[in-house]
Design a protein around this motif. Sequence first.
Motif, PDB file in Angstrom:
ATOM      1  N   UNK A 122       4.819-116.129 -23.865  1.00 45.00           N
ATOM      2  CA  UNK A 122       5.591-116.083 -25.102  1.00 45.00           C
ATOM      3  C   UNK A 122       4.721-115.433 -26.163  1.00 45.00           C
ATOM      4  N   UNK A 123       5.264-114.410 -26.833  1.00 49.53           N
ATOM      5  CA  UNK A 123       4.529-113.700 -27.877  1.00 49.53           C
ATOM      6  C   UNK A 123       5.363-113.704 -29.152  1.00 49.53           C
ATOM      7  N   UNK A 124       4.711-114.011 -30.254  1.00 52.15           N
ATOM      8  CA  UNK A 124       5.347-114.025 -31.565  1.00 52.15           C
ATOM      9  C   UNK A 124       4.581-113.059 -32.466  1.00 52.15           C
ATOM     10  N   UNK A 125       5.283-112.141 -33.110  1.00 52.63           N
ATOM     11  CA  UNK A 125       4.634-111.193 -34.016  1.00 52.63           C
ATOM     12  C   UNK A 125       5.327-111.236 -35.372  1.00 52.63           C
ATOM     13  N   UNK A 126       4.530-111.036 -36.409  1.00 54.43           N
ATOM     14  CA  UNK A 126       5.043-110.928 -37.782  1.00 54.43           C
ATOM     15  C   UNK A 126       4.105-109.992 -38.523  1.00 54.43           C
ATOM     16  N   UNK A 127       4.616-108.827 -38.888  1.00 51.86           N
ATOM     17  CA  UNK A 127       3.765-107.842 -39.549  1.00 51.86           C
ATOM     18  C   UNK A 127       2.649-107.406 -38.612  1.00 51.86           C
ATOM     19  N   UNK A 128       1.408-107.548 -39.052  1.00 57.71           N
ATOM     20  CA  UNK A 128       0.269-107.184 -38.207  1.00 57.71           C
ATOM     21  C   UNK A 128      -0.349-108.403 -37.525  1.00 57.71           C
ATOM     22  N   UNK A 129       0.298-109.552 -37.626  1.00 58.70           N
ATOM     23  CA  UNK A 129      -0.219-110.779 -36.987  1.00 58.70           C
ATOM     24  C   UNK A 129       0.502-111.002 -35.670  1.00 58.70           C
TER      25      UNK A 129
ATOM     26  N   UNK B  55       0.221-115.618 -29.137  1.00 61.81           N
ATOM     27  CA  UNK B  55       0.724-115.611 -27.757  1.00 61.81           C
ATOM     28  C   UNK B  55       0.282-116.877 -27.046  1.00 61.81           C
ATOM     29  N   UNK B  56       1.075-117.285 -26.076  1.00 61.46           N
ATOM     30  CA  UNK B  56       0.721-118.403 -25.216  1.00 61.46           C
ATOM     31  C   UNK B  56       1.159-118.075 -23.798  1.00 61.46           C
ATOM     32  N   UNK B  57       0.417-118.598 -22.845  1.00 64.06           N
ATOM     33  CA  UNK B  57       0.716-118.340 -21.436  1.00 64.06           C
ATOM     34  C   UNK B  57      -0.076-117.159 -20.919  1.00 64.06           C
ATOM     35  N   UNK B  58      -0.202-117.082 -19.608  1.00 60.11           N
ATOM     36  CA  UNK B  58      -0.974-115.976 -19.019  1.00 60.11           C
ATOM     37  C   UNK B  58      -0.255-114.642 -19.188  1.00 60.11           C
ATOM     38  N   UNK B  59      -1.021-113.588 -19.240  1.00 54.74           N
ATOM     39  CA  UNK B  59      -0.447-112.232 -19.262  1.00 54.74           C
ATOM     40  C   UNK B  59      -0.007-111.888 -17.847  1.00 54.74           C
TER      41      UNK B  59
ATOM     42  N   UNK C 244      13.897-111.181 -29.490  1.00 48.87           N
ATOM     43  CA  UNK C 244      14.853-111.300 -30.593  1.00 48.87           C
ATOM     44  C   UNK C 244      14.094-111.414 -31.904  1.00 48.87           C
ATOM     45  N   UNK C 245      14.764-111.019 -32.972  1.00 55.53           N
ATOM     46  CA  UNK C 245      14.143-111.164 -34.282  1.00 55.53           C
ATOM     47  C   UNK C 245      14.261-112.609 -34.736  1.00 55.53           C
ATOM     48  N   UNK C 246      13.300-113.021 -35.528  1.00 58.73           N
ATOM     49  CA  UNK C 246      13.278-114.394 -36.024  1.00 58.73           C
ATOM     50  C   UNK C 246      12.495-114.430 -37.327  1.00 58.73           C
ATOM     51  N   UNK C 247      12.546-115.532 -38.005  1.00 60.91           N
ATOM     52  CA  UNK C 247      11.734-115.747 -39.194  1.00 60.91           C
ATOM     53  C   UNK C 247      10.487-116.516 -38.771  1.00 60.91           C
ATOM     54  N   UNK C 248       9.334-116.131 -39.337  1.00 53.14           N
ATOM     55  CA  UNK C 248       8.056-116.735 -38.949  1.00 53.14           C
ATOM     56  C   UNK C 248       7.421-117.375 -40.179  1.00 53.14           C
ATOM     57  N   UNK C 249       7.028-118.645 -40.048  1.00 51.81           N
ATOM     58  CA  UNK C 249       6.354-119.361 -41.128  1.00 51.81           C
ATOM     59  C   UNK C 249       4.875-118.978 -41.109  1.00 51.81           C
ATOM     60  N   UNK C 250       4.433-118.305 -42.158  1.00 52.24           N
ATOM     61  CA  UNK C 250       3.037-117.881 -42.246  1.00 52.24           C
ATOM     62  C   UNK C 250       2.181-118.880 -43.006  1.00 52.24           C
TER      63      UNK C 250
ATOM     64  N   UNK D 217      15.285-124.929 -38.212  1.00 47.66           N
ATOM     65  CA  UNK D 217      16.095-124.301 -39.246  1.00 47.66           C
ATOM     66  C   UNK D 217      16.049-122.788 -39.177  1.00 47.66           C
ATOM     67  N   UNK D 218      15.824-122.246 -37.983  1.00 51.19           N
ATOM     68  CA  UNK D 218      15.784-120.795 -37.809  1.00 51.19           C
ATOM     69  C   UNK D 218      14.439-120.170 -38.103  1.00 51.19           C
ATOM     70  N   UNK D 219      13.428-120.994 -38.415  1.00 47.01           N
ATOM     71  CA  UNK D 219      12.087-120.489 -38.727  1.00 47.01           C
ATOM     72  C   UNK D 219      11.120-120.992 -37.660  1.00 47.01           C
ATOM     73  N   UNK D 220      10.321-120.076 -37.105  1.00 48.31           N
ATOM     74  CA  UNK D 220       9.361-120.425 -36.061  1.00 48.31           C
ATOM     75  C   UNK D 220       7.986-120.624 -36.693  1.00 48.31           C
ATOM     76  N   UNK D 221       7.355-121.734 -36.354  1.00 46.77           N
ATOM     77  CA  UNK D 221       5.995-122.021 -36.804  1.00 46.77           C
ATOM     78  C   UNK D 221       5.039-121.637 -35.675  1.00 46.77           C
ATOM     79  N   UNK D 222       4.140-120.676 -35.894  1.00 47.34           N
ATOM     80  CA  UNK D 222       3.231-120.240 -34.822  1.00 47.34           C
ATOM     81  C   UNK D 222       2.362-121.357 -34.248  1.00 47.34           C
TER      82      UNK D 222
END
Length: 136
Positions: A88-95, A98-102, A114-120, A65-70
Amino acid sequence: MSYSWTPEGEPRGQTSPLAALAALFAVCTGVSIYVVALGGAVPVGDDRAYADSTLHRVSGELSDGGVVDPSTLDSARSAAPAGRQLNVTLTAGDRRWATGPRPPTGTRTDAASRTTSVRLGPGSVAPGRLRVEVWR
């Protein structure tokens, strides 16, 4: 050149079939030369951009529904293109999650975000950014 006559008795010019074939040959030759020259200008190799299409697949895999669950971030690794590494890296505020090797230092990567909504948490959604990096 041959002529035909109109009912009023005036001559009307017609092109002979040989002239029409010569014109067609000239046009086809010109288009062929253009295509060959254009083909030589396009770089050959596997330097395609993978990040945009991978970001689209990852976003579809993670969002509900357009919201990503970390907590579902690990499932995004299956969206990696064949023969490529994916981070893959997901950021929201100061949180940050990440998954996968650097990517190794000095390695050329293809990245997109891209911007997205994150379920905290339950009932808590914040704006965030989803970023992918793809490399060989």
